[in-house]
Design a protein around this motif. Structure first.
Motif, PDB file in Angstrom:
ATOM      1  N   GLU A  57       0.823  -1.212   0.000  1.00  0.00           N
ATOM      2  CA  GLU A  57       0.000   0.000   0.000  1.00  0.00           C
ATOM      3  C   GLU A  57       0.854   1.258   0.000  1.00  0.00           C
ATOM      4  OE1 GLU A  57      -2.321  -3.408   1.444  1.00  0.00           O
ATOM      5  OE2 GLU A  57      -0.370  -2.574   2.047  1.00  0.00           O
ATOM      6  N   ASP A  58       1.943   1.248   0.771  1.00  0.00           N
ATOM      7  CA  ASP A  58       2.860   2.394   0.788  1.00  0.00           C
ATOM      8  C   ASP A  58       3.415   2.663  -0.608  1.00  0.00           C
ATOM      9  OD1 ASP A  58       2.628   2.829   3.512  1.00  0.00           O
ATOM     10  OD2 ASP A  58       4.403   1.655   4.030  1.00  0.00           O
ATOM     11  N   LYS A  59       3.878   1.597  -1.274  1.00  0.00           N
ATOM     12  CA  LYS A  59       4.482   1.748  -2.598  1.00  0.00           C
ATOM     13  C   LYS A  59       3.461   2.252  -3.611  1.00  0.00           C
ATOM     14  CE  LYS A  59       7.975  -1.795  -1.739  1.00  0.00           C
ATOM     15  NZ  LYS A  59       8.402  -3.182  -2.028  1.00  0.00           N
ATOM     16  N   ALA A  60       2.236   1.747  -3.505  1.00  0.00           N
ATOM     17  CA  ALA A  60       1.188   2.194  -4.423  1.00  0.00           C
ATOM     18  C   ALA A  60       0.873   3.668  -4.224  1.00  0.00           C
ATOM     19  CB  ALA A  60      -0.075   1.352  -4.233  1.00  0.00           C
ATOM     20  N   ASP A  62       3.877   5.796  -5.570  1.00  0.00           N
ATOM     21  CA  ASP A  62       3.891   5.834  -7.036  1.00  0.00           C
ATOM     22  C   ASP A  62       2.814   6.768  -7.576  1.00  0.00           C
ATOM     23  OD1 ASP A  62       5.998   4.093  -7.142  1.00  0.00           O
ATOM     24  OD2 ASP A  62       4.830   2.357  -7.790  1.00  0.00           O
ATOM     25  N   TRP A  63       1.627   6.713  -6.985  1.00  0.00           N
ATOM     26  CA  TRP A  63       0.508   7.542  -7.434  1.00  0.00           C
ATOM     27  C   TRP A  63       0.780   9.018  -7.166  1.00  0.00           C
ATOM     28  CZ3 TRP A  63      -4.111   9.018  -4.145  1.00  0.00           C
ATOM     29  CH2 TRP A  63      -5.121   9.613  -4.922  1.00  0.00           C
ATOM     30  N   MET A  64       1.249   9.334  -5.959  1.00  0.00           N
ATOM     31  CA  MET A  64       1.474  10.734  -5.599  1.00  0.00           C
ATOM     32  C   MET A  64       2.658  11.340  -6.348  1.00  0.00           C
ATOM     33  SD  MET A  64       0.740  10.886  -1.497  1.00  0.00           S
ATOM     34  CE  MET A  64       0.820  12.690  -1.549  1.00  0.00           C
ATOM     35  N   SER A 108       2.594   6.439 -11.376  1.00  0.00           N
ATOM     36  CA  SER A 108       1.417   5.678 -11.778  1.00  0.00           C
ATOM     37  C   SER A 108       0.239   6.638 -11.888  1.00  0.00           C
ATOM     38  CB  SER A 108       1.109   4.593 -10.740  1.00  0.00           C
ATOM     39  OG  SER A 108      -0.091   3.914 -11.046  1.00  0.00           O
ATOM     40  N   ASP A 109      -0.623   6.391 -12.866  1.00  0.00           N
ATOM     41  CA  ASP A 109      -1.791   7.248 -13.049  1.00  0.00           C
ATOM     42  C   ASP A 109      -2.878   6.968 -12.019  1.00  0.00           C
ATOM     43  OD1 ASP A 109      -0.630   8.475 -15.241  1.00  0.00           O
ATOM     44  OD2 ASP A 109      -1.532   7.082 -16.675  1.00  0.00           O
ATOM     45  N   GLU A 110      -2.817   5.811 -11.396  1.00  0.00           N
ATOM     46  CA  GLU A 110      -3.837   5.410 -10.436  1.00  0.00           C
ATOM     47  C   GLU A 110      -3.184   4.808  -9.195  1.00  0.00           C
ATOM     48  OE1 GLU A 110      -6.997   5.989 -10.904  1.00  0.00           O
ATOM     49  OE2 GLU A 110      -6.950   6.559 -13.022  1.00  0.00           O
TER      50      GLU A 110
END
Length: 236
Positions: free
Chosen positions: A139-142, A145-147, A151-153
């Motif tokens: 969850e941290d990595k996601a 990446d998003w912020m 990653s677009d999402e």
């Protein structure tokens, strides 16, 4: 990649190794994507407010933004408040900024700027808060990446995807070394290709030994196929 971004990437790589796990002393640190209430500040308004903030503080004009990459994400902060975080990244030479504002009333909660690379500033804070990236949760990595615009999402595995434990077992079976489950780090990615291949949801399984990444395995999150196995470069 221009010089500004090359230096930033090098700095981030060094910080991944050198920064201690000390906690960031701020309650504006993001913890998860926000579910905004009706009537909350829109993304478009958040970007406009962030632009106005950097214009006012750095004596810029609107035409200066033609070379900016702008990423705006709605997140819940450690304080529990929902906020927009807007990253203003000048792609060549100029002032970058990171503006955090309340999603309810547009109050500026935090403002940071640099004549270097804002992603480096952003990453330093994450490493100070979370430690080395291999220790971060999926969850941290996601969220990172998003912020950061990688990653677009905000991408997390769903019911149709294999679990990280299954992906880890598959990865271990093809690695050219002995590794145990507690030496594995995971990330979940959505890869898009430009060569005609369909989009792919992937578990990135990283073997860590003596604090260093030794192997990386891409495992399809759909059917468990091993897509790629390689040793990480010293330069990311």
């Amino acid at each position: 990649m221009n010089l500004k971004h090359t230096v930033a990437v090098a700095l981030i790589i060094v910080l991944t190794v050198l920064v201690s796990g000390s906690l960031a002393d701020t309650d504006t640190f993001p913890v998860k994507p926000a579910v905004l209430a009706e009537g909350s500040l829109s993304k478009e308004d958040a970007v406009a407010i962030a632009k106005n903030e950097i214009i006012t503080r750095e004596s810029l004009v609107l035409t200066d933004f033609q070379n900016y990459n702008i990423v705006a994400t709605a997140v819940t902060l450690e304080s529990g408040e929902n906020a927009w975080v807007v990253m203003l990244d000048e792609l060549f030479c100029g002032t970058d900024a990171l503006v955090t504002m309340s999603a309810s009333d547009a109050t500026i909660l935090d403002y940071q700027s640099t004549n270097g690379e804002i992603i480096a500033v952003f990453s330093i804070q994450w490493f100070e808060k979370k430690g080395g990236m291999t220790a971060w949760s999926v969850e941290d990595k996601a969220l990172y990446d998003w912020m950061s615009g990688r990653s677009d999402e905000y991408e997390l595995p769903g019911e149709d995807h294999i679990s990280k434990e299954e992906a880890g077992s598959i990865a271990l079976s093809v690695m050219k070394q002995t590794a145990t489950a507690d030496e594995l780090s995971y990330a979940f990615k959505h890869f898009s290709y430009t060569d005609g291949r369909p989009d792919q949801y992937v578990w990135v399984v990283i073997a860590v030994k003596n604090g260093k990444e030794t192997y990386i395995v891409y495992v399809s999150a759909i059917n468990g196929d091993v897509l790629e196995v390689f040793k990480p470069s010293n330069f990311g």
